[in-house]
Design an enzyme around this catalytic site. Structure first.
Site, PDB file in Angstrom:
ATOM      1  CE  LYS A 150     -84.064  11.134  30.411  1.00 51.35           C
ATOM      2  NZ  LYS A 150     -84.432  12.738  30.461  1.00 51.35           N
ATOM      3  CE  LYS A 163     -81.110  19.327  27.548  1.00 49.33           C
ATOM      4  NZ  LYS A 163     -81.285  18.978  28.960  1.00 49.33           N
TER       5      LYS A 163
END
Length: 300
Positions: free
Chosen positions: A246, A178
């Site tokens: 982030k 991911k």
């Protein structure tokens, strides 16, 4: 663990934001009996009205379920929900399964796997690829790290929320894939935005740039869906820019841990950080175009 029958299963879900609420709704549609928690309590209301039990703390979720999903914004939020004063990890029964769908860094997933093991709880890292609409349609892609037997045990639950399940390897490997995915997603968006800004500064119309570039081999296919947002200047979030920043930060941390230089990733991270500071944090990450264009004196 034997494969679960979703119609008889009491499943916990902690984190009912834009993605988690849609994922939990699909679990509910599949017949699961849900126990849910979210810091902002009204986010749980639609699920509770459909029969879910609303818990007042993550610990109260853990006490009532055999499988617990987390879908939270960042590692600190996951740690607090699992290990904090009102955390669920020491309340889950021995042999229970915790599936963390949050986008976190691989070393953090491996740490959580270790904490779960100490509590005699099974663990999968299973972050998802896809935004709000695929989440609502149950078409997410799960990137899973952990034991194959644990994945098989909860496969029906993942299938209720997603259209594809990839078992990447051991703990932390789902998170690793991911991370690579989101690194490429964020970097390609920033590069495309920068190309548009340059093209317009050189006198090419935005329309001509879109018509020429979209669909070619040099542009990521997903960018076709961002055309309307950029043309209208409507950056209602599908994936918020602050979470893009982030994710790039976590990729940079992982690169440092792995001894891998990520110069482009770090440059992109700083660009998104600047955009967030200039008011684009809660907009869609395609608003990186508006930020770059404003820097060059163009209309946002």
């Amino acid at each position: 663990m034997e494969r679960l029958d979703t119609r008889q299963m009491r499943v916990g879900f902690v984190g009912l934001g834009a993605m988690g609420s849609r994922m939990a709704a699909n679990l509910q549609k599949s017949g699961c009996h849900l126990v849910v928690f979210n810091r902002t309590r009204d986010r749980a209301a639609p699920l509770v009205s459909g029969g879910a039990i609303g818990a007042d703390a993550p610990a109260a979720v853990g006490e009532q379920v055999e499988v617990l999903f987390t879908m939270l914004a960042h590692p600190a939020a996951v740690r607090e929900a699992a290990l904090g004063q009102a955390g669920f990890l020491d309340r889950l029964p021995a042999g229970a399964l915790w599936v963390d769908c949050s986008t976190v860094n691989p070393s953090f997933s491996r740490e959580m796997a270790s904490e779960a093991r100490a509590s005699k709880v099974r663990f999968l890292d299973a972050p998802v690829a896809g935004s709000r609409e695929p989440a609502a349609r149950g078409e997410l892609v799960f990137c899973v790290g952990g034991e194959a037997t644990d994945l098989e045990a909860c496969r029906p639950l993942l299938q209720a929320m997603g259209s594809k399940i990839l078992h990447v390897g051991g703990h932390g490997m789902g998170t690793s894939l991911k991370m690579v995915n989101n690194l490429l997603l964020a970097s390609s968006m920033a590069a495309f935005a920068e190309g548009l800004v340059l093209g317009q500064a050189l006198g090419i119309s935005q329309e001509r740039l879109f018509d020429f570039l979209i669909g070619t081999s040099v542009v990521a296919p997903y960018l076709a869906a961002k055309r309307g947002k950029i043309e209208r200047g409507d950056y209602a979030p599908e994936f918020a820019l602050q979470w893009t920043e982030k994710d790039l930060h976590l990729a940079a941390v992982s690169g440092q841990e792995a001894g891998v230089a990520l110069p482009l990733t770090n440059a992109a991270k700083e660009i998104y950080e600047l955009a967030a500071r200039h008011g684009h944090a809660e907009e869609d990450f395609s608003a990186i175009y508006a930020f770059l264009n404003t820097l060059e004196g163009g209309a946002s």
